[in-house]
Design a protein around this motif. Structure first.
Motif, PDB file in Angstrom:
ATOM      1  N   LEU A 176     -22.081  80.749   8.993  1.00  0.00           N
ATOM      2  CA  LEU A 176     -22.562  79.383   8.760  1.00  0.00           C
ATOM      3  C   LEU A 176     -23.113  78.774  10.038  1.00  0.00           C
ATOM      4  O   LEU A 176     -24.195  78.167  10.047  1.00  0.00           O
ATOM      5  CB  LEU A 176     -21.424  78.517   8.228  1.00  0.00           C
ATOM      6  N   THR A 190     -14.275  78.329   5.916  1.00  0.00           N
ATOM      7  CA  THR A 190     -15.339  77.409   6.325  1.00  0.00           C
ATOM      8  C   THR A 190     -14.825  76.109   6.918  1.00  0.00           C
ATOM      9  O   THR A 190     -15.622  75.299   7.380  1.00  0.00           O
ATOM     10  CB  THR A 190     -16.247  77.066   5.125  1.00  0.00           C
ATOM     11  N   ALA A 231     -23.279  73.026   6.877  1.00  0.00           N
ATOM     12  CA  ALA A 231     -23.909  73.612   5.692  1.00  0.00           C
ATOM     13  C   ALA A 231     -25.274  72.999   5.397  1.00  0.00           C
ATOM     14  O   ALA A 231     -26.214  73.701   4.999  1.00  0.00           O
ATOM     15  CB  ALA A 231     -22.997  73.473   4.480  1.00  0.00           C
ATOM     16  N   VAL A 285     -28.284  74.685   7.063  1.00  0.00           N
ATOM     17  CA  VAL A 285     -28.628  76.076   6.754  1.00  0.00           C
ATOM     18  C   VAL A 285     -29.855  76.078   5.844  1.00  0.00           C
ATOM     19  O   VAL A 285     -29.764  75.727   4.675  1.00  0.00           O
ATOM     20  CB  VAL A 285     -27.454  76.807   6.077  1.00  0.00           C
ATOM     21  N   ILE A 325     -28.432  81.005   0.870  1.00  0.00           N
ATOM     22  CA  ILE A 325     -27.088  81.475   1.207  1.00  0.00           C
ATOM     23  C   ILE A 325     -26.280  81.644  -0.069  1.00  0.00           C
ATOM     24  O   ILE A 325     -26.253  80.750  -0.924  1.00  0.00           O
ATOM     25  CB  ILE A 325     -26.374  80.521   2.197  1.00  0.00           C
ATOM     26  N   VAL A 341     -19.873  74.223   0.646  1.00  0.00           N
ATOM     27  CA  VAL A 341     -21.010  74.848   1.338  1.00  0.00           C
ATOM     28  C   VAL A 341     -22.138  75.110   0.352  1.00  0.00           C
ATOM     29  O   VAL A 341     -23.308  74.817   0.624  1.00  0.00           O
ATOM     30  CB  VAL A 341     -20.563  76.159   2.020  1.00  0.00           C
ATOM     31  N   ALA A 377     -25.643  73.148   1.134  1.00  0.00           N
ATOM     32  CA  ALA A 377     -26.763  73.942   1.649  1.00  0.00           C
ATOM     33  C   ALA A 377     -27.967  73.753   0.736  1.00  0.00           C
ATOM     34  O   ALA A 377     -27.850  73.869  -0.486  1.00  0.00           O
ATOM     35  CB  ALA A 377     -26.381  75.407   1.738  1.00  0.00           C
TER      36      ALA A 377
END
Length: 305
Positions: free
Chosen positions: A115, A134, A228, A231, A235, A254, A258
């Motif tokens: 991450l 995470t 997150a 990103v 993912i 996440v 994301a």
């Protein structure tokens, strides 16, 4: 094939799994989780990925496996993330790798590393995190709930003492990574010790790894979940519904935060994805996701046609 690369002047060792691709191929960069080494379990997964057309670069962090550095067994979050970045930079220089299609893959603790790396690397093609750690704060809450306040305080004290010993140049004060419920180990969830020993064989003395206790002070402040939203690559988040080690809620967050997050859930515990039949299913799901992202015309559960 065993290869080496440099990360902050230290040698890190890796196993490179070559696909049969006739042209530069996408490459998956993999590393183990908390207390693992590249020779345990992950080679089976790497081999499966390579069979579908990926180059795979599986490495040991500094202080672990056959890589260099002292003290052995040290879990240094920032250093491990530097090793990930160095591994990715290295594979981008290889002629058999398509540098525009590099994937970061992580499991458990290394999912948090992925991450952080993916949030900073705009050129990463995709990321995959499996049974992911995470959020250190949420993980510390699980430790407190599982082990009890007295054990948690004892672990914290050992972490402080280890930091002092480091400042004095003394050898590390260590804490067992996994143990039975009621023991003073970092992970004491019911069944965790036996499951972990199946995944990572014990050392020459028949024990699971004992790590420098300073990590106890680092984990609660470490919150990769907060990155997150940064990103930008696709993912895939693979969550274990019965996970009692890595907080599921943080992992699910996440996938929500994301921009190109995808969630896949499995009815197993933290280590269940490393055993059949789930391991084959997870590899198939992840392969399908990656080829769909990296090369849509070739999309198939078995990889490229």
């Amino acid at each position: 094939m065993t290869v080496s690369f440099r990360s902050r002047e230290l040698r890190c060792d890796a196993t490179f799994y070559r696909s049969e691709a006739a042209e530069p191929a996408p490459c998956i960069v993999m590393a183990h989780g908390f207390g693992g080494v590249r020779s345990a379990v992950l080679p089976e997964i790497a081999t499966a990925f390579a069979a579908t057309g990926f180059q795979v670069f599986l490495f040991d962090y500094r202080y672990w496996g056959t890589s260099g550095g002292q003290p052995r067994g040290l879990v240094d979050l920032n250093a491990q993330r530097a090793d990930y970045r160095a591994a990715i930079a290295h594979v981008r220089t290889l002629t058999c790798v398509d540098p525009t299609r590099v994937v970061a893959w992580g499991t458990s603790l290394s999912a948090g590393h992925v991450l952080e790396v993916a949030a900073d690397d705009a050129d990463l093609a995709a990321a995959v995190i499996t049974n992911p750690y995470t959020d250190g704060r949420a993980a510390a809450t699980i430790v407190l709930r599982t082990a009890g306040r007295r054990t948690a305080c004892a672990l914290l004290l050992r972490g402080i003492i280890d930091r002092i010993r480091r400042a004095l140049g003394a050898s590390p004060l260590r804490v067992d990574l996994v143990g039975e419920p009621g023991s003073r180990a970092l992970i004491t969830a019911a069944g965790a010790a036996s499951s972990y020993r199946v995944v990572v064989p014990p050392d020459d003395h028949g024990r699971s790894p004992a790590v420098p206790a300073r990590i106890v002070l680092d984990l609660p402040r470490d919150r990769p979940v907060t990155r997150a939203g940064s990103v930008r690559c696709p993912i895939l988040v693979c969550v274990c519904d019965r996970d009692r080690i890595a907080p599921r809620g943080a992992a699910q967050a996440v996938a929500r935060r994301a921009p190109l997050g995808h969630l896949q859930s499995y009815p197993v515990d933290h280590f269940g994805l490393f055993h059949e039949p789930w391991r084959s299913r997870v590899v198939r799901d992840q392969t399908d996701f990656l080829w769909n992202v990296l090369d849509p015309p070739r999309r198939t559960l078995g990889g490229p046609r």
